[in-house]
Design an enzyme around this catalytic site. Structure first.
Site, PDB file in Angstrom:
ATOM      1  N   HIS A 138       0.862  -1.184   0.000  1.00 35.28           N
ATOM      2  CA  HIS A 138       0.000   0.000   0.000  1.00 35.28           C
ATOM      3  C   HIS A 138       0.901   1.238   0.000  1.00 35.28           C
ATOM      4  O   HIS A 138       2.004   1.188   0.543  1.00 35.28           O
ATOM      5  CB  HIS A 138      -0.848  -0.044   1.278  1.00 35.28           C
ATOM      6  CG  HIS A 138      -1.917   0.996   1.378  1.00 35.28           C
ATOM      7  ND1 HIS A 138      -1.668   2.293   1.771  1.00 35.28           N
ATOM      8  CD2 HIS A 138      -3.256   0.928   1.157  1.00 35.28           C
ATOM      9  CE1 HIS A 138      -2.801   2.973   1.785  1.00 35.28           C
ATOM     10  NE2 HIS A 138      -3.782   2.171   1.414  1.00 35.28           N
ATOM     11  N   ASP A 215       2.824  -4.794   8.159  1.00 39.97           N
ATOM     12  CA  ASP A 215       1.644  -3.947   7.979  1.00 39.97           C
ATOM     13  C   ASP A 215       0.410  -4.839   8.076  1.00 39.97           C
ATOM     14  O   ASP A 215       0.080  -5.573   7.145  1.00 39.97           O
ATOM     15  CB  ASP A 215       1.735  -3.265   6.599  1.00 39.97           C
ATOM     16  CG  ASP A 215       0.479  -2.475   6.266  1.00 39.97           C
ATOM     17  OD1 ASP A 215      -0.460  -2.468   7.078  1.00 39.97           O
ATOM     18  OD2 ASP A 215       0.441  -1.877   5.176  1.00 39.97           O
ATOM     19  N   GLN A 218      -4.662  -4.981   6.721  1.00 38.35           N
ATOM     20  CA  GLN A 218      -5.669  -5.837   6.071  1.00 38.35           C
ATOM     21  C   GLN A 218      -5.789  -7.216   6.709  1.00 38.35           C
ATOM     22  O   GLN A 218      -6.706  -7.957   6.382  1.00 38.35           O
ATOM     23  CB  GLN A 218      -5.350  -6.012   4.585  1.00 38.35           C
ATOM     24  CG  GLN A 218      -5.563  -4.761   3.764  1.00 38.35           C
ATOM     25  CD  GLN A 218      -7.024  -4.314   3.702  1.00 38.35           C
ATOM     26  OE1 GLN A 218      -7.940  -5.123   3.818  1.00 38.35           O
ATOM     27  NE2 GLN A 218      -7.232  -3.033   3.530  1.00 38.35           N
ATOM     28  N   LYS A 241     -10.725  -0.348  10.204  1.00 35.33           N
ATOM     29  CA  LYS A 241     -10.856  -1.556   9.372  1.00 35.33           C
ATOM     30  C   LYS A 241     -11.194  -2.774  10.234  1.00 35.33           C
ATOM     31  O   LYS A 241     -11.401  -3.878   9.729  1.00 35.33           O
ATOM     32  CB  LYS A 241      -9.558  -1.819   8.616  1.00 35.33           C
ATOM     33  CG  LYS A 241      -9.240  -0.754   7.574  1.00 35.33           C
ATOM     34  CD  LYS A 241      -8.034  -1.149   6.771  1.00 35.33           C
ATOM     35  CE  LYS A 241      -7.406   0.010   6.041  1.00 35.33           C
ATOM     36  NZ  LYS A 241      -8.079   0.373   4.798  1.00 35.33           N
ATOM     37  N   CYS A 379      -4.782   2.530  -3.730  1.00 37.50           N
ATOM     38  CA  CYS A 379      -3.501   2.984  -3.121  1.00 37.50           C
ATOM     39  C   CYS A 379      -2.386   1.963  -3.299  1.00 37.50           C
ATOM     40  O   CYS A 379      -1.543   1.779  -2.404  1.00 37.50           O
ATOM     41  CB  CYS A 379      -3.670   3.315  -1.636  1.00 37.50           C
ATOM     42  SG  CYS A 379      -4.766   4.685  -1.337  1.00 37.50           S
TER      43      CYS A 379
HETATM   44  N1  PMP Z   1      -1.754  -0.704   4.599  1.00 40.25           N
HETATM   45  C1  PMP Z   1      -2.717  -1.390   3.980  1.00 40.25           C
HETATM   46  C2  PMP Z   1      -2.399  -2.764   3.460  1.00 40.25           C
HETATM   47  C3  PMP Z   1      -3.978  -0.842   3.826  1.00 40.25           C
HETATM   48  O1  PMP Z   1      -4.934  -1.524   3.200  1.00 40.25           O
HETATM   49  C4  PMP Z   1      -4.239   0.455   4.320  1.00 40.25           C
HETATM   50  C5  PMP Z   1      -5.600   1.112   4.155  1.00 40.25           C
HETATM   51  N2  PMP Z   1      -6.204   0.903   2.911  1.00 40.25           N
HETATM   52  C6  PMP Z   1      -3.216   1.126   4.983  1.00 40.25           C
HETATM   53  C7  PMP Z   1      -1.986   0.523   5.105  1.00 40.25           C
HETATM   54  C8  PMP Z   1      -3.409   2.492   5.540  1.00 40.25           C
HETATM   55  O2  PMP Z   1      -4.394   2.502   6.529  1.00 40.25           O
HETATM   56  P1  PMP Z   1      -5.015   3.871   7.030  1.00 40.25           P
HETATM   57  O3  PMP Z   1      -5.464   4.625   5.815  1.00 40.25           O
HETATM   58  O4  PMP Z   1      -6.165   3.453   7.879  1.00 40.25           O
HETATM   59  O5  PMP Z   1      -3.966   4.594   7.791  1.00 40.25           O
END
Ligand code: PMP
Length: 422
Positions: A138, A215, A218, A241, A379
Site C-alpha cells: 500500500h 503492515d 488488512q 478496518k 492505493c
Molecule cells: N496498509 C494497507 C495494506 C492498507 O490496506 C491500508 C488502508 N487501505 C493502509 C496501510 C493504511 O491505513 P489507514 O489509511 O487506515 O492509515
C-alpha cells in the site's frame, strides 16, 4: 480462490444462517437502503462497519466519562484516563503483546508506519542503507520510506510477485543483503487479498539480522494476530478496518526497540521536564503520544476487539472463507471477467476486471443497485503497474456479508454487462 484443504475444513464449519442474521443485527447501518435498495456493503477492505457495541461505548464515553486524560486530579479525568489505559491493555491482550506499553495509539496504520520511518529510520538509517519492500505494498508502506530515500539517501529494494499475486519469497530472501537494514511488508494485500507467509519471512529476515515491520492493516480484521508468535519487530493496524472508530490505530513495537527510538512528535504528555535549557522525555508509551490523543477512539477500538472476541476468530474465518470461495466461483462464471490475486491463501477480497468495462462504470452502476464496492488503484499504483493496469473493481467481504449478497452482486454485474456490451 479454489477451495483447498484448509478452506474445505472451514466451509464445513460455516456459521448457520441464524447466526449470520444475528451478527447482522449488531450492525445498525446494514438495515439502511441506498438508492432505494437494501445496502450491500462490500467495501470492508476500505473501512468496515461498526457494531452497536462500539457505537454504544462511544456514546457512553462522551455522555458520562469524557475529560482530558493524564492531567487532571478530578474524577472525570481519572475515569477517562482509566478507560484509555484499560483500552491499551485490551489492545495488548488482543495482539498478544508482552506489555501494554508496547502498544502506541496512533491515527491509523499510516501514521504508525510514518512514526517508525521518521523516528527509527531517522536515527538508524544512512545513505546507502536498504529498506526491502514488496511490489504489493500500500502507498502507506512505500511513501514514508521514499521520503527517507530523499532525506537520507537510503535505497528502496522491491521484491517481485508471481502472476497469481503471490510474493516470490525466495526472490525476496535473495534481496536481503548486508546493506538491508529493514524489511517492511504487508501481512495481507489490500488489492490482491494475498496473505504473506509472515512468520516464516520474519524468521528468515531475523536470521540475517534484519528487523521487520509488518503492515497488518488488512490482516487484523480477518485473523487472530499474535505479535509474539509472529515475532515481528513492529506491527501496525487501523481501528476503522477492524470494526472500530476512524482516527485510531496501533503501533506495536518490541519494548527494547521502541524504547530506544527518539520521539516522533513533541508536545504535551510526552515530556518529563521542559525547560529552555533542555527537555527530557517520558518512557513508553507516552513518549510517542504527544498532545491530547483520540481518547474516545482508543476506547471504541477496545470495544471493537471485545466484540470480535465475542464472535470468535474461527467463526469469522469460516464465514469469510466461505464467502471468498463462493464469490470466486460465481464471479468466474461471468464472461470476460478476470480475477487479479489468485494466491493459495487469501483474505476475503476479490479484485477483478471485466473486458470492455471500466471499473468506475462498474462501481457507479453497482451503487445504483445499493452495492458498495471500491474502484480504482486502491492505493497500490506500483502493483497495478506490474499487471499493466491502472486499477480494478474490488469487492471485500466481512463476516456479516452473506451468500445472498454475493448473488445480488453477480446479478447486478451480469445486468451491467448486458447494458454496456449488449
Ligand atoms: N496498509 C494497507 C495494506 C492498507 O490496506 C491500508 C488502508 N487501505 C493502509 C496501510 C493504511 O491505513 P489507514 O489509511 O487506515 O492509515
Amino acid at each position: 480462490m479454489i477451495p483447498n484443504k484448509q478452506t474445505e475444513t472451514l466451509l464445513a464449519d460455516r456459521p448457520s444462517p441464524e447466526t449470520i442474521a444475528a451478527w447482522r443485527q449488531d450492525f445498525p447501518i446494514l438495515g439502511r437502503e441506498v438508492n432505494g435498495k437494501p445496502l450491500i456493503y462490500l467495501d470492508n477492505g476500505a473501512s468496515s462497519q461498526k457494531p452497536r457495541a462500539v457505537i454504544n461505548r462511544l456514546e457512553h464515553y462522551y455522555a458520562h466519562e469524557h475529560a482530558n486524560i493524564h492531567r487532571g486530579v478530578h474524577v472525570l479525568s481519572q475515569e477517562a484516563t482509566g478507560a484509555y489505559e484499560a483500552a491499551r491493555e485490551t489492545v495488548a491482550r488482543y495482539l498478544n503483546a508482552a506489555e501494554a506499553r508496547e502498544c502506541i495509539f496512533t491515527r491509523g496504520a499510516t501514521e504508525a508506519i510514518n512514526l517508525v520511518a521518521s523516528s527509527w529510520g531517522g536515527a538508524n538509517l544512512q545513505a546507502g542503507d536498504e529498506v526491502l519492500l514488496t511490489v504489493m505494498e500500500h502507498h502507506a508502506n512505500i511513501v514514508p520510506w521514499q521520503m527517507l530515500e530523499t532525506r537520507l539517501g537510503i535505497k528502496l529494494v522491491v521484491a517481485p510477485i508471481s502472476d497469481e499475486g503471490e510474493l516470490l519469497v525466495e526472490e525476496w530472501e535473495k534481496l536481503i543483503s548486508p546493506r538491508t537494514k529493514l524489511a517492511a511488508f504487508c501481512h495481507a494485500s489490500n488489492s490482491l487479498g494475498t496473505v504473506n507467509p509472515a512468520k516464516a519471512m520474519i524468521a528468515k529476515a531475523h536470521a540475517k539480522g534484519v528487523p521487520v515491520l509488518l503492515d497488518g492493516a488488512q490482516s487484523s480484521a480477518h485473523m487472530k494476530i499474535d505479535v509474539r508468535d509472529l515475532d515481528c519487530d513492529w506491527f501496525v493496524c487501523s481501528g476503522h478496518k477492524i470494526f472500530g472508530p476512524t482516527g485510531i490505530g496501533v503501533l506495536y513495537g518490541k519494548a527494547a526497540l521502541l524504547g530506544a527510538m527518539p520521539p516522533y512528535q513533541g508536545g504535551g504528555d510526552m515530556i518529563d521536564v521542559v525547560s529552555f535549557s533542555g527537555t527530557t522525555f517520558r518512557g513508553l508509551p507516552e513518549r510517542f503520544e504527544a498532545g491530547t490523543p483520540n481518547i474516545a477512539g482508543a476506547i471504541g477500538l477496545a470495544a471493537a476487539f471485545d466484540y470480535l472476541d465475542s464472535i470468535g476468530h474461527e467463526a469469522i474465518a469460516a464465514q469469510e472463507q466461505d464467502l471468498l470461495a463462493y464469490a470466486t466461483a460465481q464471479l468466474q462464471q461471468i464472461e470476460g471477467l478476470t480475477i487479479y490475486g489468485r494466491a493459495a491463501e487469501k483474505v476475503s477480497l476479490i479484485s477483478f476486471m471485466i473486458d470492455g468495462l471500466h471499473p468506475n462504470d462498474i462501481g457507479t452502476m453497482l451503487d445504483m443497485d445499493g452495492i458498495a464496492v471500491r474502484t480504482g488503484h486502491h492505493c497500490t499504483m506500483p502493483l497495478w503497474e506490474r499487471f499493466g493496469l491502472t486499477g480494478t473493481t474490488r469487492a471485500s467481504f466481512a463476516f456479516y456479508n452473506t451468500r445472498e449478497e454475493i448473488d445480488a452482486l453477480i446479478t447486478s454485474l451480469n445486468k451491467i454487462r448486458r447494458l454496456f456490451l449488449g
